[in-house]
Design an enzyme around this catalytic site. Sequence first.
Site, PDB file in Angstrom:
ATOM      1  CG  HIS A  83      -4.759  86.198  35.403  1.00 39.24           C
ATOM      2  ND1 HIS A  83      -3.979  85.942  34.613  1.00 39.24           N
ATOM      3  CD2 HIS A  83      -4.154  87.239  36.072  1.00 39.24           C
ATOM      4  CE1 HIS A  83      -2.793  86.339  34.636  1.00 39.24           C
ATOM      5  NE2 HIS A  83      -2.774  87.316  35.602  1.00 39.24           N
ATOM      6  CE  LYS A 122       0.977  87.244  36.849  1.00 44.02           C
ATOM      7  NZ  LYS A 122       0.908  88.503  35.839  1.00 44.02           N
TER       8      LYS A 122
END
Length: 228
Positions: free
Chosen positions: A118, A145
């Site tokens: 992230h 991700k």
Amino acid sequence: MICIPVVARDNEEALKQMELAFPLADIVELRIDSIKHVDLKQLFSTSRGKILVTNRKRDEGGYFTGEESERLDLLREAVILGADYVDMEMSTEKAFLKEIHGTIEKYNHRTKLIISHHDFNGTPTYTRLLDIYNECTEKGADIVKIVTFANLMEDNLVILQLVNYVRKLKRDIIAFCMGSQGRVSRVAAPLFGSSLSFASLEAGAQSAPGQLTVKETKAIDTILHHEK
């Protein structure tokens, strides 16, 4: 697939959110880092679908403030209880990841490990995103991700380029941008092959900036399929 995050203060609140989420979602994400004195056995015993478990500490954008050993024990317990997915950050210590891999191998081969990155400040270059993707893969991710913050509309194009590249390799990826400028990628990324769309139960319950509600996500999906 639609994933609804459950971000609750305690088990009782989490159970209520799960009851509302399962009929609407393909997967429910249990953000156990937000749940005080979490009882995983109780939460899993009432499950009616697939569960993704996330337990991020504060410097990863989460809420967990306990010891690392406690955080690991909760994730290991989630695997043993049969979590369909566990989500861990790319920055996680190698020994920590090794423990989770070992638990999956010993108790439950069905759990898929999502390794995440992230960036809450911006969107790196495409070349840097490829490096991040490869690092996650090298660390044993079943699914990578990558979520970045969109400061410009153009940032969405960089993320979509990454999704397109990975899908051409016939591999799974979850990738999109956060923030109001990133809402475009939340709509477009699944069309390019991103595996999951994260959507909140209702307005004001978002687990990340720019997240659409499940009602909005389903409405967009209906329109897109109708157009086809």
